[in-house]
Scaffold this motif. Structure first.
Motif, PDB file in Angstrom:
ATOM      1  N   TRP A 218       0.848  -1.177   0.000  1.00  0.00           N
ATOM      2  CA  TRP A 218       0.000   0.000   0.000  1.00  0.00           C
ATOM      3  C   TRP A 218       0.896   1.244   0.000  1.00  0.00           C
ATOM      4  CZ3 TRP A 218      -0.693   4.537   2.431  1.00  0.00           C
ATOM      5  CH2 TRP A 218      -1.890   5.214   2.188  1.00  0.00           C
ATOM      6  N   ARG A 222       1.442   4.777  -6.582  1.00  0.00           N
ATOM      7  CA  ARG A 222       1.525   3.377  -7.001  1.00  0.00           C
ATOM      8  C   ARG A 222       2.892   3.041  -7.577  1.00  0.00           C
ATOM      9  NH1 ARG A 222       1.110   0.004 -11.261  1.00  0.00           N
ATOM     10  NH2 ARG A 222       0.168  -2.065 -10.835  1.00  0.00           N
ATOM     11  N   CYS A 270      -0.193  -3.176  -5.600  1.00  0.00           N
ATOM     12  CA  CYS A 270       0.558  -1.993  -5.192  1.00  0.00           C
ATOM     13  C   CYS A 270      -0.332  -0.761  -5.345  1.00  0.00           C
ATOM     14  CB  CYS A 270       1.815  -1.817  -6.050  1.00  0.00           C
ATOM     15  SG  CYS A 270       3.014  -3.160  -5.891  1.00  0.00           S
ATOM     16  N   GLY A 271      -0.161   0.194  -4.444  1.00  0.00           N
ATOM     17  CA  GLY A 271      -0.889   1.447  -4.561  1.00  0.00           C
ATOM     18  C   GLY A 271      -2.010   1.600  -3.559  1.00  0.00           C
ATOM     19  N   ASP A 273      -5.477   2.044  -4.051  1.00  0.00           N
ATOM     20  CA  ASP A 273      -6.879   1.760  -4.392  1.00  0.00           C
ATOM     21  C   ASP A 273      -7.404   0.586  -3.562  1.00  0.00           C
ATOM     22  OD1 ASP A 273      -9.351   1.248  -5.470  1.00  0.00           O
ATOM     23  OD2 ASP A 273      -8.691   1.392  -7.564  1.00  0.00           O
ATOM     24  N   ASP A 276      -8.488  -2.743  -5.339  1.00  0.00           N
ATOM     25  CA  ASP A 276      -7.467  -3.710  -5.730  1.00  0.00           C
ATOM     26  C   ASP A 276      -7.148  -4.649  -4.582  1.00  0.00           C
ATOM     27  OD1 ASP A 276      -7.344  -2.467  -8.209  1.00  0.00           O
ATOM     28  OD2 ASP A 276      -5.599  -1.234  -7.682  1.00  0.00           O
TER      29      ASP A 276
END
Length: 322
Positions: A218, A222, A270-271, A273, A276
């Motif tokens: 996280w 991203r 990854c990131g 959102d 996801d």
């Protein structure tokens, strides 16, 4: 209904950081903890390796969550009679909230005393004999054993839990899944592989828990999160048996040069959102997992726990499609 836990990576974090993560996990609404058992990290970028049995003692005082080793190799680096004592004490300290996750191990951790690294079938044979020893010693009775791989002479554990801890057997191939069904109180496997789960069930594991795990990174950016995941955990995308047979972190670093950022992006969420993250964890629930453990890669632990507390875990408690 699938339950969700947090994975504590001894390869990547110091003892103090792991204890902080355990407390944050409980506050965020995770129901369980899992912790890795390593002598070495996979690479220098991870850069840590605290002793898991010391960590479990500390965790027993820092949190009320159940703790499972993910996973211990009870066959080479530490004799199973010694691990019987370590696990019995862990079960007592956690007041029955400890589970012993075991597997056939990696040369990375087990070669350090100069012992020959056995073939995969031999490692499974050793695992079966080791579990026999450990379960017998958990009874608190004096026990002697002279087997193919191990000798135990007049051993007795004086500190044992009221009930022996469950043993969860890890497996990534059909033979290990069958062994887990025959010997384990549950099955640990990392990917949502329905064929392995079916083999575990058909081998005697029906009705026993199936447990899995994944890592995410996280992060608000991203691209930066992906670079962090690739730098620290590209080794997870290595093919075949490399993770079991390479012996030192620099060998993993050399092999990981074959893993691109694009390959990591295909495997690791990854990131920022939350959709996801929810989708990745739901894939395990859809495959029939009873418990899923997620570990956050990199330094932004507070951001991860804030997101999971407010946006991810509440969604996972809703019916799919809600």
């Amino acid at each position: 209904m699938t339950g969700y836990g947090y994975f504590l990576s001894c390869e990547e974090f110091t003892p103090e950081e792991l204890l902080t993560q355990a407390r944050l996990a409980e506050q965020a609404g995770f129901h369980y903890l899992a912790i890795s058992d390593h002598y070495h990290p996979w690479n220098e970028a991870q850069g840590s390796s605290p002793f898991v049995w010391s960590m479990i003692g500390a965790l027993s005082q820092a949190t009320s969550l159940p703790v499972t080793t993910f996973v211990t190799c009870p066959t080479v680096r530490i004799h199973p009679a010694v691990l019987a004592q370590a696990t019995a004490t862990s079960a007592v300290l956690t007041e029955g909230r400890f589970r012993f996750g075991v597997g056939s191990g990696e040369a990375l951790n087990e070669h350090i005393l100069g012992d020959r690294w056995p073939t995969a079938p031999e490692r499974l044979e050793m695992l079966e004999e080791a579990l026999q020893i450990i379960r017998r010693l958990w009874t608190g009775e004096e026990y002697s054993h002279r087997g193919k791989h191990y000798t135990v002479e007049n051993a007795r554990l004086y500190t044992v839990p009221e009930e022996p801890p469950p043993i969860l057997v890890s497996g990534f191939g059909p033979q290990a899944a069958e062994l887990a069904g025959r010997l384990g109180d549950g099955f640990v496997t990392m990917g949502p592989d329905t064929e392995l789960i079916e083999r575990f069930h058909k081998s005697g594991g029906a009705g026993r828990p199936v447990v899995g795990g994944l890592k995410v990174c996280w992060g608000r950016d991203r691209g930066e999160a992906l670079r962090t995941a690739h730098q620290r955990w590209a080794t997870e995308q290595l093919p075949g048996e490399l993770n079991q047979v390479l012996s030192v972190p620099r060998h993993f670093e050399q092999a990981a040069t074959l893993v691109t950022e694009e390959m990591t992006a295909e495997q690791v969420v990854c990131g920022p959102d939350p959709e996801d993250h929810v989708a990745a964890l739901r894939a395990y629930a859809d495959a029939g997992f009873d418990e899923v453990y997620v570990g956050q890669i990199g330094p932004d632990q507070q951001g991860f726990f804030d997101c999971y507390r407010t946006e991810v875990l509440p969604r996972l408690r809703e019916p799919a499609g809600a």
